[in-house]
Design an enzyme around this catalytic site. Structure first.
Site, PDB file in Angstrom:
ATOM      1  N   HIS A   3       0.974  -1.283  -0.336  1.00  0.00           N
ATOM      2  CA  HIS A   3       0.407   0.244   0.287  1.00  0.00           C
ATOM      3  C   HIS A   3       0.482   1.071   0.091  1.00  0.00           C
ATOM      4  CE1 HIS A   3      -3.449  -2.475   0.221  1.00  0.00           C
ATOM      5  NE2 HIS A   3      -2.895  -2.784   1.788  1.00  0.00           N
ATOM      6  N   HIS A  54       5.777  10.204   5.928  1.00  0.00           N
ATOM      7  CA  HIS A  54       6.073  10.293   6.948  1.00  0.00           C
ATOM      8  C   HIS A  54       7.806   9.281   7.329  1.00  0.00           C
ATOM      9  CE1 HIS A  54       1.220   9.682   8.111  1.00  0.00           C
ATOM     10  NE2 HIS A  54       1.976  11.386   7.333  1.00  0.00           N
ATOM     11  N   HIS A  64       7.908   6.878   4.601  1.00  0.00           N
ATOM     12  CA  HIS A  64       6.609   6.387   3.413  1.00  0.00           C
ATOM     13  C   HIS A  64       6.217   7.404   3.316  1.00  0.00           C
ATOM     14  CE1 HIS A  64       5.492   5.788   7.377  1.00  0.00           C
ATOM     15  NE2 HIS A  64       4.690   5.762   6.958  1.00  0.00           N
TER      16      HIS A  64
END
Ligand SMILES: *[C@@H]1O[C@H](CO)[C@@H](O)[C@H](O)[C@H]1NC(C)=O
Ligand SMILES: *[C@@H]1O[C@H](CO)[C@@H](O)[C@H](O)[C@H]1NC(C)=O
Length: 270
Positions: free
Chosen positions: A97, A142, A123
């Site tokens: 994801h 992040h 990420h």
């Protein structure tokens, strides 16, 4: 091996920050959950999928939240957020994801309230997870850090940087080819290469701070969030590449806003 670190501190860090400890924090195989409403494993269900993920549904300090002017306490200070990063070998992982940069050794640290937090991974989420005055941006980076003191109250500190569509982001430009080679290659790692976290530009002068959680299962709470106030730019192609690279080609990997339960949100800056 990493540059500029003595063998002793390196060994110490390896002992404290073995990959296992970070893998226990954020789920690495993300196929077990998704972002689709009504899929049975979307954000509303995360807390029910595993006992260890119950905070996703029952927690009272969940992230992301809206950083609303009405809610923030302004703290006037000239103290900048202290970043002390250094180049280090990293691998790039397609987690299904999202795309993650995982530093294999000592990539440096930040300091919050006298506690040192070592940089572990970075990420991206698109669109942004946090909103500012209800405005959602196109991308959010992040930077996940872990306390080097296993007894400190808050073990995880995450820095968030928001992006709107505009000029390409230089850090993503540099990694573009590596990310392209990961398209649909779930969990296939590229050969490690040195990635310099100092190339991730952000403003350290003004930033929001609050206590929240990881935004993916297990939604662990007690995370110190620091969101840089200055919104930077990323190109539409770069956002598209990050989306296309991941397994489900999903339009988004942003968790919906969570109730703030009257948590304190502070805005530091001059
Ligand atoms: C830093 O520590 C002080 C005193 O313990 C506390 O009031 C404050 O909330 C802490 N700041 C952060 C960002 O955690
Ligand atoms: C990125 O790609 C270049 C060129 O193929 C390679 O040398 C480097 O090791 C890669 N970096 C990472 C972190 O995968």
């Amino acid at each position: 091996m990493c540059m500029g670190s003595s063998t002793r501190s390196m060994l110490l860090l390896l002992l404290i920050l073995s990959p296992i400890s970070i893998y226990a924090q954020e789920v690495q195989d993300e196929r077990e959950f998704d972002y689709e409403k009504g899929s049975g494993k979307g954000p509303e269900q995360w807390g029910k999928l595993h006992k260890e993920w119950s905070a996703c549904n029952n927690g009272k300090m969940q992230s992301p939240i809206d950083l609303s002017n009405k809610r923030v306490d302004v703290v006037r200070t000239s103290k900048k957020l202290l970043r002390n990063y250094k180049p280090c070998t990293a691998i790039i992982i397609n987690r299904g994801h999202d795309i993650e940069v995982y530093w294999e050794g000592d990539a440096g640290s930040i300091e919050i309230n006298g506690t040192t937090y070592a940089l572990k991974q970075a990420h991206w989420h698109s669109p942004s997870e946090h909103t500012i005055n209800s405005k959602r941006y196109s991308l959010e980076l992040h930077l996940v850090h872990k306390s080097i003191d296993p007894t400190s109250k808050h073990q995880i500190a995450v820095i968030g940087v928001l992006y709107k569509i505009g000029k390409p982001n230089p850090f993503l430009s540099k990694l573009g080819q590596n990310i392209t080679s990961l398209v649909n290659q779930e969990n296939k790692h590229r050969h490690p290469g040195v990635i310099d976290p100092r190339e991730i530009h952000m403003s350290c002068r003004r930033y929001y701070s609050y206590i929240g959680s990881l935004t993916v299962p297990p939604c662990t709470e007690g995370v110190i969030w620091t969101i840089s106030k200055k919104v930077r730019t990323v190109s539409l192609d770069q956002v598209k590449l990050l989306r296309d690279a991941v397994q489900d080609h999903a339009e988004k990997n942003a968790r919906p806003l969570q109730p703030d339960h009257k948590r304190g949100i502070r805005l530091f800056g001059p």
